[in-house]
Write an enzyme that holds these catalytic residues in place. Structure first.
Site, PDB file in Angstrom:
ATOM      1  N   GLU A  74       0.879  -1.362   0.276  1.00 28.25           N
ATOM      2  CA  GLU A  74       0.058   0.078   0.051  1.00 28.25           C
ATOM      3  C   GLU A  74       0.856   1.281  -0.004  1.00 28.25           C
ATOM      4  OE1 GLU A  74      -3.539   2.061   2.499  1.00 28.25           O
ATOM      5  OE2 GLU A  74      -2.404   0.598   3.401  1.00 28.25           O
ATOM      6  N   ASP A  75       1.956   1.228   0.693  1.00 29.32           N
ATOM      7  CA  ASP A  75       2.782   2.512   0.802  1.00 29.32           C
ATOM      8  C   ASP A  75       4.159   2.771   0.127  1.00 29.32           C
ATOM      9  OD1 ASP A  75       0.709   3.084   2.762  1.00 29.32           O
ATOM     10  OD2 ASP A  75       1.847   2.579   4.593  1.00 29.32           O
TER      11      ASP A  75
END
Length: 209
Positions: A74-75
């Site tokens: 996600e990051d």
């Protein structure tokens, strides 16, 4: 060191420890120069989640590795294919499942809590995904002081109506209790403080005998 010690206590061999150490390095790289709202390096969060997964839930090396990397897809620029290549498809599947679950919460959904819990469980046929998400939420609740008041209320409400009942159904009774206690701390601070004072007074009274 604490994570390696915990995994070793649960029977991890050299290959298992190598997997965990490699996952830590990937997470450290993915989150470099990123800090939490508290000001701490972001890596402290996945490390804490992995410790909960190992020490408090008792899951194995693959789950610990996935916990370390639960925010990586996600990051950062790491992809599911990268995780599969580095750690195998089992770990990749868990990390991707955790990414999907986080996407549900990011949608700011207004569905009823019961339906939300069903969706949370059904999104993956691997129970480890949900267990690691529970550990993630537990650490977020333990460190909620650093968030804004509005964020505290949102996260505490989600925890009380979604995660606490789910923990109960999964037999994670210490998690259920802590979810409820910490949610009350932010949703009903006066009631929480009153209960803390009463418990403290009762313990002092018991100690007098």
């Amino acid at each position: 060191r604490a994570l390696v010690a915990s995994a070793t206590e649960r029977g991890a061999d050299k290959a298992d420890l190598a997997l965990i150490k490699k996952a830590f390095k990937v997470a450290e790289d993915a989150h470099k120069d990123v800090r939490r709202k508290s000001g701490e390096p972001y890596i402290t969060h996945p490390l804490a989640v992995a410790l909960i997964v190992s020490q408090e839930i008792g899951l194995g090396p693959q789950s610990v590795a996935a916990a370390l990397m639960h925010d990586v897809i996600e990051d950062s620029e790491y992809t599911r294919a990268d995780i599969d290549h580095l750690f195998g498809t089992n770990v990749g599947y868990i990390v991707e499942g955790l990414t999907k679950i986080q996407g549900i919460f990011d949608m700011q959904t207004s569905m009823q809590s019961e339906n939300f819990r069903k969706l949370l469980v059904s999104i993956s046929d691997d129970v480890r995904v949900v267990l690691i998400k529970m550990a993630d939420r537990l650490h977020n609740m333990r460190t909620l002081d650093a968030m804004t008041h509005a964020k505290q209320l949102k996260i505490a409400s989600e925890t009380l109506y979604i995660f606490a009942p789910l923990a109960h159904r999964m037999g994670l009774y210490p998690f259920k209790q802590e979810f409820e206690d910490l949610s009350l701390k932010y949703l009903e601070p006066e009631v929480y403080e009153e209960l803390v004072e009463k418990i403290s007074a009762a313990e002092e009274l018991d100690g007098g005998y």
